[in-house]
Design a protein around this motif. Structure first.
Motif, mmCIF file in Angstrom:
data_model
loop_
_atom_site.group_PDB
_atom_site.id
_atom_site.type_symbol
_atom_site.label_atom_id
_atom_site.label_comp_id
_atom_site.label_asym_id
_atom_site.label_seq_id
_atom_site.Cartn_x
_atom_site.Cartn_y
_atom_site.Cartn_z
ATOM 1 N N LYS A 3 -42.263 10.878 89.837
ATOM 2 C CA LYS A 3 -41.138 10.005 90.147
ATOM 3 C C LYS A 3 -41.105 9.705 91.645
ATOM 4 N N LYS A 5 -39.122 9.290 95.153
ATOM 5 C CA LYS A 5 -37.888 9.794 95.759
ATOM 6 C C LYS A 5 -37.031 8.640 96.258
ATOM 7 N N THR A 6 -35.741 8.745 96.009
ATOM 8 C CA THR A 6 -34.780 7.744 96.466
ATOM 9 C C THR A 6 -34.381 8.045 97.897
ATOM 10 N N ALA A 11 -29.138 4.421 98.957
ATOM 11 C CA ALA A 11 -28.445 4.542 97.679
ATOM 12 C C ALA A 11 -26.926 4.562 97.862
ATOM 13 N N GLN A 63 -34.921 -2.314 96.866
ATOM 14 C CA GLN A 63 -35.461 -1.857 95.600
ATOM 15 C C GLN A 63 -36.550 -0.810 95.795
ATOM 16 N N PRO A 67 -35.184 2.948 94.097
ATOM 17 C CA PRO A 67 -35.675 2.336 92.858
ATOM 18 C C PRO A 67 -34.814 2.605 91.613
ATOM 19 N N TYR A 68 -33.991 3.626 91.657
ATOM 20 C CA TYR A 68 -33.203 3.989 90.465
ATOM 21 C C TYR A 68 -31.722 3.678 90.612
#
Length: 69
Positions: A3, A5-6, A11, A63, A67-68
């Motif tokens: 995955k 990382k944000t 965010a 984005q 991404p999440y």
């Protein structure tokens, strides 16, 4: 594949609206900062609202950072 990382700062600053538009917070800290006395009531109220991100390059960059969202 692992995955991604944000980037947490991004965010916290951006959200998607119900219709899918990317929204951003405004600078000035909701008008509640240490220079709030010289701002009008209207301006302080407007600073609390989120505005739409319209530049395509900025949307792409956010984005990648978050991404999440």
């Amino acid at each position: 594949m692992p995955k991604i990382k944000t980037y947490k700062a991004a965010a916290k600053r951006f959200k998607y609206s119900g219709s899918g538009k990317l929204m951003r917070t405004q600078g000035g800290g909701k008008g509640a900062g240490h220079l709030r006395r010289r701002r009008s009531k209207r301006r302080k109220r407007q600073l609390g609202e989120m505005t739409e991100v319209t530049v395509k390059g900025e949307i792409k960059r956010v984005q990648k950072l978050a991404p999440y969202l």
